[in-house]
Design a protein around this motif. Sequence first.
Motif, PDB file in Angstrom:
ATOM      1  N   PRO A 100       0.717  -1.326   0.116  1.00 34.04           N
ATOM      2  CA  PRO A 100       0.092  -0.032  -0.030  1.00 34.04           C
ATOM      3  C   PRO A 100       0.844   1.348   0.045  1.00 34.04           C
ATOM      4  N   GLU A 101       2.122   1.293   0.482  1.00 38.02           N
ATOM      5  CA  GLU A 101       2.879   2.467   0.637  1.00 38.02           C
ATOM      6  C   GLU A 101       3.287   2.806  -0.693  1.00 38.02           C
ATOM      7  N   GLU A 102       3.291   2.019  -1.517  1.00 39.23           N
ATOM      8  CA  GLU A 102       3.905   2.223  -3.088  1.00 39.23           C
ATOM      9  C   GLU A 102       2.712   2.501  -3.884  1.00 39.23           C
ATOM     10  N   GLU A 103       1.517   2.436  -3.630  1.00 35.30           N
ATOM     11  CA  GLU A 103       0.279   2.524  -4.563  1.00 35.30           C
ATOM     12  C   GLU A 103       0.385   4.118  -5.132  1.00 35.30           C
ATOM     13  N   THR A 104       0.203   4.229  -6.274  1.00 36.51           N
ATOM     14  CA  THR A 104       0.475   5.668  -6.946  1.00 36.51           C
ATOM     15  C   THR A 104      -0.949   5.554  -8.021  1.00 36.51           C
ATOM     16  N   ILE A 105      -1.855   6.249  -7.761  1.00 31.56           N
ATOM     17  CA  ILE A 105      -3.028   6.525  -8.872  1.00 31.56           C
ATOM     18  C   ILE A 105      -2.639   7.770  -9.556  1.00 31.56           C
ATOM     19  N   ARG A 106      -2.460   7.779 -10.793  1.00 30.91           N
ATOM     20  CA  ARG A 106      -2.136   8.846 -11.722  1.00 30.91           C
ATOM     21  C   ARG A 106      -3.451   8.766 -12.907  1.00 30.91           C
ATOM     22  N   ASN A 107      -4.029   9.804 -13.025  1.00 30.15           N
ATOM     23  CA  ASN A 107      -4.956  10.225 -13.923  1.00 30.15           C
ATOM     24  C   ASN A 107      -4.441  10.592 -15.327  1.00 30.15           C
ATOM     25  N   ASP A 108      -4.280   9.828 -16.311  1.00 34.92           N
ATOM     26  CA  ASP A 108      -3.829  10.229 -17.653  1.00 34.92           C
ATOM     27  C   ASP A 108      -5.054  10.751 -18.399  1.00 34.92           C
ATOM     28  N   TYR A 109      -5.367  12.055 -18.383  1.00 39.54           N
ATOM     29  CA  TYR A 109      -6.441  12.622 -19.083  1.00 39.54           C
ATOM     30  C   TYR A 109      -6.296  12.676 -20.393  1.00 39.54           C
ATOM     31  N   SER A 110      -5.009  12.930 -21.068  1.00 41.66           N
ATOM     32  CA  SER A 110      -4.638  13.109 -22.281  1.00 41.66           C
ATOM     33  C   SER A 110      -5.081  11.790 -22.773  1.00 41.66           C
ATOM     34  N   GLN A 111      -4.516  10.863 -22.258  1.00 41.61           N
ATOM     35  CA  GLN A 111      -4.677   9.565 -22.812  1.00 41.61           C
ATOM     36  C   GLN A 111      -6.310   9.263 -22.954  1.00 41.61           C
ATOM     37  N   ARG A 112      -6.892   9.517 -22.031  1.00 47.98           N
ATOM     38  CA  ARG A 112      -8.474   9.436 -22.076  1.00 47.98           C
ATOM     39  C   ARG A 112      -9.183  10.058 -23.218  1.00 47.98           C
ATOM     40  N   TYR A 113      -8.601  11.403 -23.365  1.00 47.77           N
ATOM     41  CA  TYR A 113      -9.133  12.054 -24.669  1.00 47.77           C
ATOM     42  C   TYR A 113      -8.792  11.399 -25.719  1.00 47.77           C
ATOM     43  N   VAL A 114      -7.914  10.767 -25.967  1.00 49.06           N
ATOM     44  CA  VAL A 114      -7.285   9.929 -27.229  1.00 49.06           C
ATOM     45  C   VAL A 114      -8.393   8.848 -27.258  1.00 49.06           C
ATOM     46  N   ASP A 115      -8.798   7.999 -26.203  1.00 45.07           N
ATOM     47  CA  ASP A 115      -9.446   6.935 -26.382  1.00 45.07           C
ATOM     48  C   ASP A 115     -10.973   6.981 -26.302  1.00 45.07           C
ATOM     49  N   SER A 116     -11.499   8.138 -25.553  1.00 44.48           N
ATOM     50  CA  SER A 116     -13.062   8.149 -25.506  1.00 44.48           C
ATOM     51  C   SER A 116     -13.320   9.439 -25.942  1.00 44.48           C
ATOM     52  N   GLY A 117     -12.395  10.418 -26.066  1.00 48.83           N
ATOM     53  CA  GLY A 117     -12.886  11.961 -26.776  1.00 48.83           C
ATOM     54  C   GLY A 117     -13.516  12.811 -25.705  1.00 48.83           C
ATOM     55  N   GLU A 118     -13.211  12.326 -24.367  1.00 51.21           N
ATOM     56  CA  GLU A 118     -13.728  13.109 -23.358  1.00 51.21           C
ATOM     57  C   GLU A 118     -12.620  14.269 -22.942  1.00 51.21           C
ATOM     58  N   TRP A 119     -12.967  15.457 -23.012  1.00 53.40           N
ATOM     59  CA  TRP A 119     -11.990  16.800 -22.619  1.00 53.40           C
ATOM     60  C   TRP A 119     -11.776  16.530 -21.247  1.00 53.40           C
ATOM     61  N   PRO A 120     -10.474  16.870 -20.784  1.00 50.64           N
ATOM     62  CA  PRO A 120     -10.115  16.600 -19.527  1.00 50.64           C
ATOM     63  C   PRO A 120     -10.812  17.597 -18.509  1.00 50.64           C
ATOM     64  N   GLN A 121     -11.434  18.820 -18.985  1.00 50.49           N
ATOM     65  CA  GLN A 121     -12.107  19.477 -18.045  1.00 50.49           C
ATOM     66  C   GLN A 121     -13.455  19.095 -17.659  1.00 50.49           C
ATOM     67  N   ASN A 122     -13.774  17.662 -18.286  1.00 54.37           N
ATOM     68  CA  ASN A 122     -14.913  17.190 -17.708  1.00 54.37           C
ATOM     69  C   ASN A 122     -14.876  16.998 -16.204  1.00 54.37           C
ATOM     70  N   ARG A 123     -13.568  16.440 -15.996  1.00 56.90           N
ATOM     71  CA  ARG A 123     -13.286  15.867 -14.519  1.00 56.90           C
ATOM     72  C   ARG A 123     -13.070  16.858 -13.391  1.00 56.90           C
ATOM     73  N   VAL A 124     -13.308  18.298 -13.541  1.00 56.94           N
ATOM     74  CA  VAL A 124     -13.342  18.995 -12.898  1.00 56.94           C
ATOM     75  C   VAL A 124     -14.281  19.016 -11.932  1.00 56.94           C
ATOM     76  N   LEU A 125     -13.927  18.815 -10.512  1.00 57.35           N
ATOM     77  CA  LEU A 125     -14.910  18.746  -9.390  1.00 57.35           C
ATOM     78  C   LEU A 125     -15.546  20.011  -8.913  1.00 57.35           C
ATOM     79  N   GLY A 126     -16.773  20.028  -8.805  1.00 56.72           N
ATOM     80  CA  GLY A 126     -17.242  21.574  -8.264  1.00 56.72           C
ATOM     81  C   GLY A 126     -17.094  22.484  -9.248  1.00 56.72           C
ATOM     82  N   ALA A 127     -17.301  22.557 -10.522  1.00 60.46           N
ATOM     83  CA  ALA A 127     -17.229  23.431 -11.418  1.00 60.46           C
ATOM     84  C   ALA A 127     -18.646  24.214 -11.553  1.00 60.46           C
ATOM     85  N   GLU A 128     -19.612  23.624 -10.960  1.00 60.95           N
ATOM     86  CA  GLU A 128     -20.897  24.453 -11.207  1.00 60.95           C
ATOM     87  C   GLU A 128     -21.017  25.542  -9.918  1.00 60.95           C
ATOM     88  N   PRO A 129     -21.569  26.634 -10.346  1.00 63.00           N
ATOM     89  CA  PRO A 129     -21.557  27.690  -9.415  1.00 63.00           C
ATOM     90  C   PRO A 129     -22.238  27.147  -8.098  1.00 63.00           C
TER      91      PRO A 129
END
Length: 499
Positions: A100-129
């Motif tokens: 568990p001490e070596e676990e690292t989670i990285r979100n590769d939003y650029s690759q996600r855009y390539v694979d799914s077409g989703e823009w990285p800003q879709n994952r911004v939390l609390g963007a609604e006013p």
Amino acid sequence: MPTAVTSTTDVLNYAHSLLTSHRELLTNVRNSQRAHRRQLRAIATAPNDLVNFPIIDSPAPSPLPSPPSSPQLAHRTRPQRPDLPPAKRARVARYANYVPEEETIRNDYSQRYVDSGEWPQNRVLGAEPSRRFEEYPKQQRLLGLKKESVDAHATPPFFLPFSHLSSLHPQKFDVILLDPPFSSSFSWDDLQALPVPSLAADPSFVFMWVGSGAGEGLERGREVLAKWGYRRCEDVVWVKTNNTTNRGPGTDPPTTSLLTRTKQHCLMGIRGTVRRSTDSWFVHCNVDTDVIIWEGDPADPMRKPPEMYTLIENFCLGTRRLELFGRARSSLRRGWGSMRGLRRVMAVHSWNKDAWEEATRHLASLAGGKAVVPNSQEIDALRPKSPMRPGNSGVSGGVGVGVGISGGVGVGSAGVGMNAGNMNADPNMNMQLSRRPPSQNQMMVSPMMGMGMPMDMGMGMGNMMGMGMGNMGMMGMGNMGVMGIGDMPGRYIPMGRGW
């Protein structure tokens, strides 16, 4: 652990079935090889190199499925880690090599855009006013109070055909918002020719949408602002999302830009002199940010974020607001007038000069004669203030002593000093000094530090203004009494400290 045992048995059964299928495949291959070799030997001139080629070796027999042994069970039930969250404790119990001490989670939003077409800003939390300041109750309270104040001090909305723009003269507006409809019949030259300077108050602000930055919008927008007499002071960015309009990778509209364009720019210009530290009756800074995240309107792709109205209202307290090139469905808003490119508008919201002037005068009477949203003590206490650099103490007192080379002494009474560091930190200090009485301004611009003085005036005492410069001493200014002998030149030596 019945669940773990059952799961392990299923995995072993599946592996055994795969090995059995593989063994059957190898058996068929070997049988086919033997049959082909018998056919080759029947030929008169048999190719010995192929006949002598070795047959594929037979694999070792696959083990039969069996439940996990006691050591395996002991391995899977190794000591728990109560210091870990439940998800990591479950991984420790299930996976032998999990650390568990070596676990690292990285979100590769650029690759996600390539694979799914989703823009990285879709994952911004609390963007609604509505959710943006859930963790900041003071900021949420401030925005709520400002919304109530703006709604309570707003003129009725009005629409006016764009062809009647000249009928607004001589009315003045504190804020003008523009979304130019650029096309083959409307260019930057047409935009620059609009009578915006004659409609703008002094001071006032202009917010103008200039596009994604792929073309000449940013450069031409600055030129137009300068022609109108405005200075560009900010740049608001709308970052689009595609949560509901994503059609998969490679489906973004083609552009001539180097990068995928997912934003729009709105230039902000200022006319006149407005200082954040002294003109809080007209502007409230730092209430909102310069980034807006919004999906867009599928029914009206050219529509801009509705949050832009709120941003302007929170920043500029002026109640006279005008929008040029408003949208037919979304520009009806209290406190705003909208110029539309339609020949006909709804009669109930059409421009009425007398009614608008009366409403503006009524709001001005509530705010001490100015057409602004009045401030309250609670709003002023909650709103962010101008930052102060550490070590600046503002106004300080000081005492100076003048010593002549020939032994003469001059003493100045305690005066008022201004911290020089604070003057550098606050560019508005010059404006504040210019509002002092003329006698004080004359003294503030006559510093004498290390200057030669004739010392044949005898002995005297006078008043002195001191300017504190941290711990580096003082500059004596004003009338200083000194005592000298003969025509010996004297020198004023700063010996005081500013507090």
